[in-house]
Design a protein around this motif. Structure first.
Motif, PDB file in Angstrom:
ATOM      1  N   GLU A  56      -4.843  -0.738  21.068  1.00 56.52           N
ATOM      2  CA  GLU A  56      -6.122  -0.444  21.719  1.00 56.52           C
ATOM      3  C   GLU A  56      -6.599  -1.580  22.625  1.00 56.52           C
ATOM      4  OE1 GLU A  56     -10.690   0.895  20.616  1.00 56.52           O
ATOM      5  OE2 GLU A  56      -9.175   0.854  19.036  1.00 56.52           O
ATOM      6  N   THR A  57      -6.476  -2.808  22.167  1.00 56.49           N
ATOM      7  CA  THR A  57      -6.933  -3.941  22.984  1.00 56.49           C
ATOM      8  C   THR A  57      -6.126  -4.047  24.267  1.00 56.49           C
ATOM      9  OG1 THR A  57      -7.707  -5.164  21.052  1.00 56.49           O
ATOM     10  CG2 THR A  57      -7.230  -6.452  23.041  1.00 56.49           C
ATOM     11  N   TYR A  59      -4.255  -1.782  25.721  1.00 58.70           N
ATOM     12  CA  TYR A  59      -4.450  -0.607  26.567  1.00 58.70           C
ATOM     13  C   TYR A  59      -5.796  -0.689  27.297  1.00 58.70           C
ATOM     14  CZ  TYR A  59      -4.541   4.154  28.225  1.00 58.70           C
ATOM     15  OH  TYR A  59      -4.602   5.257  29.033  1.00 58.70           O
ATOM     16  N   THR A  60      -6.831  -1.110  26.600  1.00 59.48           N
ATOM     17  CA  THR A  60      -8.146  -1.255  27.229  1.00 59.48           C
ATOM     18  C   THR A  60      -8.089  -2.280  28.356  1.00 59.48           C
ATOM     19  OG1 THR A  60      -9.281  -0.628  25.191  1.00 59.48           O
ATOM     20  CG2 THR A  60     -10.569  -1.862  26.813  1.00 59.48           C
ATOM     21  N   ARG A  63      -6.408  -0.687  31.337  1.00 62.62           N
ATOM     22  CA  ARG A  63      -7.283   0.302  31.978  1.00 62.62           C
ATOM     23  C   ARG A  63      -8.392  -0.391  32.773  1.00 62.62           C
ATOM     24  NH1 ARG A  63      -6.070   5.893  31.619  1.00 62.62           N
ATOM     25  NH2 ARG A  63      -7.958   5.874  32.844  1.00 62.62           N
ATOM     26  N   VAL A  81     -13.514  -6.659  25.648  1.00 63.35           N
ATOM     27  CA  VAL A  81     -12.844  -6.379  24.373  1.00 63.35           C
ATOM     28  C   VAL A  81     -13.398  -7.278  23.280  1.00 63.35           C
ATOM     29  CG1 VAL A  81     -10.727  -5.493  25.410  1.00 63.35           C
ATOM     30  CG2 VAL A  81     -10.927  -7.932  24.958  1.00 63.35           C
TER      31      VAL A  81
END
Length: 132
Positions: A56-57, A59-60, A63, A81
């Motif tokens: 998640e980190t 990928y964020t 993005r 983040v």
């Protein structure tokens, strides 16, 4: 492998109406060509990229960098983040290693930017998830 060959023979019989040993051998050769064209190095490289995005980190971060369309300072990314400085550094390092972001020193600041690879992957994901 024998079970897979028998199953392939049954499939070819259904598709062709009949199936000879030569038909099975020809199809196995065609499939082998496809497998060799992919190659283990390519599979390994692609899996490295996917593994880098499978967090998640990370990928964020990708993005955000793609959406920004410009370099962002590590301090700006830290605000996005919720991870420690070492966690952020580790995440960015993994993204650099996967070829998804580039980083450079600018005086006392470290700046990161999405690569064309990251932009392309995010674009494809947007299209596949949004049904385009």
């Amino acid at each position: 492998m024998a079970q897979a060959t028998e199953r392939l023979q049954r499939y070819l019989e259904d598709e062709l109406g009949e199936c000879r040993d030569e038909d099975v051998e020809r199809r196995l050769d065609e499939l082998g060509t496809l497998e060799r064209a992919l190659g283990p190095a390519q599979v390994s490289g692609e899996l490295d990229v996917l593994a880098a995005l499978a967090n998640e980190t990370r990928y964020t971060l990708v993005r955000v960098l793609v959406a920004a369309g410009e370099e962002l300072c590590v301090c700006e990314l830290q605000a996005v983040v919720d991870v420690s400085e070492s966690g952020l550094s580790h995440a960015l390092s993994a993204l650099v290693d996967a070829g998804l972001v580039t980083g450079r020193k600018d005086g006392r600041w470290k700046k990161y930017q999405a690569t064309n690879r990251a932009i392309t992957l995010v674009t494809v994901l947007d299209g596949s998830v949004n049904g385009e």
